[in-house]
Design an enzyme around this catalytic site. Structure first.
Site, PDB file in Angstrom:
ATOM      1  N   THR A  55     -10.219   3.532  11.129  1.00  0.00           N
ATOM      2  CA  THR A  55     -10.037   2.703  12.335  1.00  0.00           C
ATOM      3  C   THR A  55      -9.408   3.500  13.486  1.00  0.00           C
ATOM      4  OG1 THR A  55      -8.062   1.904  11.238  1.00  0.00           O
ATOM      5  CG2 THR A  55      -9.937   0.427  11.278  1.00  0.00           C
ATOM      6  N   ASP A  67     -13.923  14.598  -3.589  1.00  0.00           N
ATOM      7  CA  ASP A  67     -14.117  15.861  -4.313  1.00  0.00           C
ATOM      8  C   ASP A  67     -15.449  15.759  -5.048  1.00  0.00           C
ATOM      9  OD1 ASP A  67     -13.668  18.315  -5.747  1.00  0.00           O
ATOM     10  OD2 ASP A  67     -11.509  17.953  -5.645  1.00  0.00           O
ATOM     11  N   ASP A 116      -3.619   4.188  -1.760  1.00  0.00           N
ATOM     12  CA  ASP A 116      -4.526   4.674  -0.709  1.00  0.00           C
ATOM     13  C   ASP A 116      -4.595   6.189  -0.768  1.00  0.00           C
ATOM     14  OD1 ASP A 116      -6.219   4.678   1.421  1.00  0.00           O
ATOM     15  OD2 ASP A 116      -4.704   4.234   2.929  1.00  0.00           O
ATOM     16  N   ARG A 131       2.947  -0.527  10.689  1.00  0.00           N
ATOM     17  CA  ARG A 131       4.025  -0.491  11.672  1.00  0.00           C
ATOM     18  C   ARG A 131       4.450  -1.845  12.244  1.00  0.00           C
ATOM     19  NH1 ARG A 131       1.087   4.647  14.185  1.00  0.00           N
ATOM     20  NH2 ARG A 131      -0.590   3.448  13.234  1.00  0.00           N
ATOM     21  N   LYS A 160       0.837  -1.201   0.000  1.00  0.00           N
ATOM     22  CA  LYS A 160       0.000   0.000   0.000  1.00  0.00           C
ATOM     23  C   LYS A 160       0.873   1.252   0.000  1.00  0.00           C
ATOM     24  CE  LYS A 160      -2.419   1.662   3.707  1.00  0.00           C
ATOM     25  NZ  LYS A 160      -2.440   3.128   3.750  1.00  0.00           N
ATOM     26  N   LYS A 167      -7.510   8.015  -1.003  1.00  0.00           N
ATOM     27  CA  LYS A 167      -8.730   8.522  -0.331  1.00  0.00           C
ATOM     28  C   LYS A 167      -9.291   9.767  -1.027  1.00  0.00           C
ATOM     29  CE  LYS A 167      -7.778   6.628   4.282  1.00  0.00           C
ATOM     30  NZ  LYS A 167      -6.402   6.106   4.216  1.00  0.00           N
TER      31      LYS A 167
HETATM   32  O1  C5P Z   1       0.743   1.069  10.993  1.00  0.00           O
HETATM   33  P1  C5P Z   1      -0.666   0.595  10.873  1.00  0.00           P
HETATM   34  O2  C5P Z   1      -0.799  -0.916  10.786  1.00  0.00           O
HETATM   35  O3  C5P Z   1      -1.597   1.215  11.914  1.00  0.00           O
HETATM   36  O4  C5P Z   1      -1.119   1.156   9.447  1.00  0.00           O
HETATM   37  C1  C5P Z   1      -2.434   1.040   8.955  1.00  0.00           C
HETATM   38  C2  C5P Z   1      -2.506   1.654   7.622  1.00  0.00           C
HETATM   39  O5  C5P Z   1      -3.867   1.571   7.174  1.00  0.00           O
HETATM   40  C3  C5P Z   1      -2.127   3.138   7.576  1.00  0.00           C
HETATM   41  O6  C5P Z   1      -1.481   3.356   6.329  1.00  0.00           O
HETATM   42  C4  C5P Z   1      -3.459   3.866   7.619  1.00  0.00           C
HETATM   43  O7  C5P Z   1      -3.426   5.075   6.901  1.00  0.00           O
HETATM   44  C5  C5P Z   1      -4.372   2.878   6.884  1.00  0.00           C
HETATM   45  N1  C5P Z   1      -5.786   2.962   7.175  1.00  0.00           N
HETATM   46  C6  C5P Z   1      -6.295   2.842   8.455  1.00  0.00           C
HETATM   47  N2  C5P Z   1      -7.648   2.922   8.669  1.00  0.00           N
HETATM   48  C7  C5P Z   1      -8.471   3.103   7.633  1.00  0.00           C
HETATM   49  C8  C5P Z   1      -7.960   3.211   6.330  1.00  0.00           C
HETATM   50  C9  C5P Z   1      -6.597   3.142   6.131  1.00  0.00           C
HETATM   51  O8  C5P Z   1      -5.558   2.644   9.396  1.00  0.00           O
HETATM   52  N3  C5P Z   1      -9.772   3.077   7.837  1.00  0.00           N
END
Ligand code: C5P
Length: 231
Positions: free
Chosen positions: A117, A66, A61, A208, A34, A63
């Site tokens: 989330t 507009d 990603d 992460r 991603k 998002k």
């Molecule tokens: O590091 P981590 O596992 O928290 O990363 C989650 C990834 O998913 C990040 O890139 C975040 O922007 C993305 N994301 C999210 N919740 C959403 C949509 C995308 O955490 N609803």
């Protein structure tokens, strides 16, 4: 679908050089990556093309949010990158524009972002939204299905309700995943990989816990194994 294709690794890194190093370090356990805002303006689009040329899948990603006509033109341009997933916000006009912009591109799937989330009921209330979080996610999933989008991004906590209502009509892509014992960071609604798969998620997005691990290849392989071992 094999387990590697169900794990989407978020390349939330400061430079494309670091992203390339991480991709190399992860090796075969990383099949789907991603790319988001952090890399998009500094070489992320070229990296997406490189990943495609390496036979990897890409989730863009971006998002988009507009007026419909602008989203439509933007998505048409994104089709030229050859990505697999693209996110837009879950509003009817945005989704309609995205689906029209994608046209008959055989590869790009449009995903609707339902509720991030990192948000919970309290943060929604602060933003002026009183609706129950699950009802809001389902409403936005309904917008996605009505517009002809391919799937949604949603927490595992809402995945089973989405599966029950929409079945295979919508793919469910789930971030907020933390292997047992891992730090939650800023995520408020986290679940383990196995629980997310059992709840009905088709793909897991993990950042992460893999990219900041001492051994990213091992962290990714363990999650792939957990996915493969879940029904
Ligand atoms: O590091 P981590 O596992 O928290 O990363 C989650 C990834 O998913 C990040 O890139 C975040 O922007 C993305 N994301 C999210 N919740 C959403 C949509 C995308 O955490 N609803």
């Amino acid at each position: 679908m094999n387990a590697e294709d169900r794990l989407i690794i978020a390349l939330d890194l400061p430079t494309v050089a670091q992203a390339r190093q991480t991709i190399q370090a992860i090796g075969p356990a990383g099949a789907f990556y991603k790319i988001g805002y952090q890399l998009m303006p500094i070489g992320g689009l070229e990296l997406a093309k490189e990943l495609s040329a390496m036979g990897k899948k890409t989730f863009l990603d971006f998002k988009f949010h507009d007026i419909g006509a602008t989203v439509e033109r933007g998505v048409k341009s994104v089709c030229q990158l050859g990505g697999d997933f693209l996110t837009v916000h879950a509003e009817p006009d945005v989704l309609k524009g995205a689906v029209e912009g994608r046209g008959d591109d055989p590869r790009l799937k449009i995903l609707a972002v339902t509720v991030l989330t990192s948000l919970n009921q309290e943060s929604l209330k602060k933003a002026g939204i009183e609706m129950d979080i699950e009802a809001l996610v389902l409403k936005r999933a309904e917008f996605a299905a009505e517009a002809g989008a391919d799937g949604v991004v949603a927490s595992a906590k809402e995945a089973s309700a989405i599966k029950a209502r929409f079945g295979d009509a919508l793919k469910i892509v789930t971030p907020g995943i933390r292997p047992p014992g891992a730090a939650a960071n800023d995520q408020k609604r986290v679940v383990t990989p196995a629980d997310a798969i059992n709840a009905g998620a088709d793909h897991l997005v993990v950042g992460r816990p893999i990219i900041a691990a001492d051994d990213p290849a091992n962290a990714a392989s363990q999650i792939v194994q957990e996915i493969a071992g879940s029904p």
